[in-house]
Design a protein around this motif. Structure first.
Motif, PDB file in Angstrom:
ATOM      1  N   ARG A  45     -11.560  -2.777   6.252  1.00 55.90           N
ATOM      2  CA  ARG A  45     -10.815  -1.514   6.303  1.00 55.90           C
ATOM      3  C   ARG A  45      -9.604  -1.557   5.377  1.00 55.90           C
ATOM      4  NH1 ARG A  45     -10.084   2.886  10.120  1.00 55.90           N
ATOM      5  NH2 ARG A  45      -7.976   3.691   9.887  1.00 55.90           N
ATOM      6  N   PHE A  46      -8.882  -2.680   5.375  1.00 52.53           N
ATOM      7  CA  PHE A  46      -7.731  -2.851   4.495  1.00 52.53           C
ATOM      8  C   PHE A  46      -8.151  -2.770   3.034  1.00 52.53           C
ATOM      9  CE2 PHE A  46      -5.073  -5.776   1.991  1.00 52.53           C
ATOM     10  CZ  PHE A  46      -3.862  -5.129   2.109  1.00 52.53           C
ATOM     11  N   ILE A  47      -9.240  -3.429   2.682  1.00 58.45           N
ATOM     12  CA  ILE A  47      -9.726  -3.429   1.303  1.00 58.45           C
ATOM     13  C   ILE A  47     -10.119  -2.012   0.890  1.00 58.45           C
ATOM     14  CG2 ILE A  47     -11.509  -4.306  -0.251  1.00 58.45           C
ATOM     15  CD1 ILE A  47      -9.353  -6.343   0.614  1.00 58.45           C
ATOM     16  N   ARG A  48     -10.739  -1.274   1.791  1.00 55.49           N
ATOM     17  CA  ARG A  48     -11.143   0.097   1.503  1.00 55.49           C
ATOM     18  C   ARG A  48      -9.925   0.975   1.222  1.00 55.49           C
ATOM     19  NH1 ARG A  48     -13.878   1.286   6.129  1.00 55.49           N
ATOM     20  NH2 ARG A  48     -15.521  -0.085   5.409  1.00 55.49           N
ATOM     21  N   VAL A  49      -8.865   0.814   1.996  1.00 60.89           N
ATOM     22  CA  VAL A  49      -7.643   1.596   1.809  1.00 60.89           C
ATOM     23  C   VAL A  49      -6.982   1.239   0.477  1.00 60.89           C
ATOM     24  CG1 VAL A  49      -5.301   1.974   2.694  1.00 60.89           C
ATOM     25  CG2 VAL A  49      -7.247   1.974   4.260  1.00 60.89           C
ATOM     26  N   VAL A  50      -6.902  -0.048   0.168  1.00 61.74           N
ATOM     27  CA  VAL A  50      -6.295  -0.481  -1.093  1.00 61.74           C
ATOM     28  C   VAL A  50      -7.107   0.051  -2.273  1.00 61.74           C
ATOM     29  CG1 VAL A  50      -5.792  -2.488  -2.536  1.00 61.74           C
ATOM     30  CG2 VAL A  50      -5.182  -2.513  -0.122  1.00 61.74           C
ATOM     31  N   LEU A  51      -8.422  -0.055  -2.201  1.00 61.88           N
ATOM     32  CA  LEU A  51      -9.282   0.448  -3.274  1.00 61.88           C
ATOM     33  C   LEU A  51      -9.098   1.956  -3.456  1.00 61.88           C
ATOM     34  CD1 LEU A  51     -11.484  -0.116  -5.371  1.00 61.88           C
ATOM     35  CD2 LEU A  51     -13.154   0.353  -3.592  1.00 61.88           C
ATOM     36  N   LEU A  52      -9.016   2.693  -2.377  1.00 59.43           N
ATOM     37  CA  LEU A  52      -8.817   4.130  -2.452  1.00 59.43           C
ATOM     38  C   LEU A  52      -7.468   4.459  -3.105  1.00 59.43           C
ATOM     39  CD1 LEU A  52      -9.932   6.925  -1.760  1.00 59.43           C
ATOM     40  CD2 LEU A  52      -8.822   6.716   0.461  1.00 59.43           C
ATOM     41  N   CYS A  53      -6.422   3.728  -2.751  1.00 60.80           N
ATOM     42  CA  CYS A  53      -5.106   3.948  -3.357  1.00 60.80           C
ATOM     43  C   CYS A  53      -5.129   3.663  -4.852  1.00 60.80           C
ATOM     44  CB  CYS A  53      -4.066   3.078  -2.675  1.00 60.80           C
ATOM     45  SG  CYS A  53      -3.685   3.582  -0.992  1.00 60.80           S
ATOM     46  N   VAL A  54      -5.806   2.606  -5.254  1.00 62.33           N
ATOM     47  CA  VAL A  54      -5.883   2.257  -6.675  1.00 62.33           C
ATOM     48  C   VAL A  54      -6.652   3.327  -7.443  1.00 62.33           C
ATOM     49  CG1 VAL A  54      -6.851   0.598  -8.311  1.00 62.33           C
ATOM     50  CG2 VAL A  54      -5.599  -0.208  -6.319  1.00 62.33           C
ATOM     51  N   VAL A  55      -7.753   3.806  -6.884  1.00 57.39           N
ATOM     52  CA  VAL A  55      -8.547   4.844  -7.548  1.00 57.39           C
ATOM     53  C   VAL A  55      -7.745   6.131  -7.681  1.00 57.39           C
ATOM     54  CG1 VAL A  55     -10.571   6.317  -7.291  1.00 57.39           C
ATOM     55  CG2 VAL A  55     -10.781   3.869  -6.935  1.00 57.39           C
ATOM     56  N   ILE A  56      -7.033   6.520  -6.637  1.00 61.90           N
ATOM     57  CA  ILE A  56      -6.213   7.733  -6.691  1.00 61.90           C
ATOM     58  C   ILE A  56      -5.114   7.582  -7.739  1.00 61.90           C
ATOM     59  CG2 ILE A  56      -4.512   9.103  -5.408  1.00 61.90           C
ATOM     60  CD1 ILE A  56      -6.322   8.693  -2.935  1.00 61.90           C
ATOM     61  N   ALA A  57      -4.470   6.417  -7.790  1.00 65.24           N
ATOM     62  CA  ALA A  57      -3.428   6.186  -8.789  1.00 65.24           C
ATOM     63  C   ALA A  57      -4.003   6.254 -10.198  1.00 65.24           C
ATOM     64  CB  ALA A  57      -2.765   4.837  -8.549  1.00 65.24           C
ATOM     65  N   LEU A  58      -5.189   5.719 -10.398  1.00 62.89           N
ATOM     66  CA  LEU A  58      -5.824   5.763 -11.708  1.00 62.89           C
ATOM     67  C   LEU A  58      -6.180   7.191 -12.102  1.00 62.89           C
ATOM     68  CD1 LEU A  58      -6.943   4.238 -14.139  1.00 62.89           C
ATOM     69  CD2 LEU A  58      -9.074   3.964 -12.886  1.00 62.89           C
TER      70      LEU A  58
END
Length: 59
Positions: free
Chosen positions: A36-49
């Motif tokens: 779940r943590f990895i999914r949230v971090v990945l989502l934040c990185v994609v949104i920032a990109l």
């Protein structure tokens, strides 16, 4: 540059060290906090990109 024999070895070693450190931290957090943590971090990185690419394109 590398085809001409101009290799920046110090920069490459620094990048390799940072890559190794990031991979170790990523594995540590993945095992400690779960998917779940990895999914949230990945989502934040994609949104920032996406925001950065949109800003670069339209600003």
């Amino acid at each position: 540059m590398a085809a001409e024999g101009k290799v920046l070895w110090l920069l490459g070693l620094g990048m390799a060290a940072c890559n190794l450190t990031g991979a170790r931290l990523g594995v540590h957090f993945a095992l400690k906090r779960g998917s779940r943590f990895i999914r949230v971090v990945l989502l934040c990185v994609v949104i920032a990109l996406v925001v950065k690419l949109a800003y670069d394109q339209f600003a």
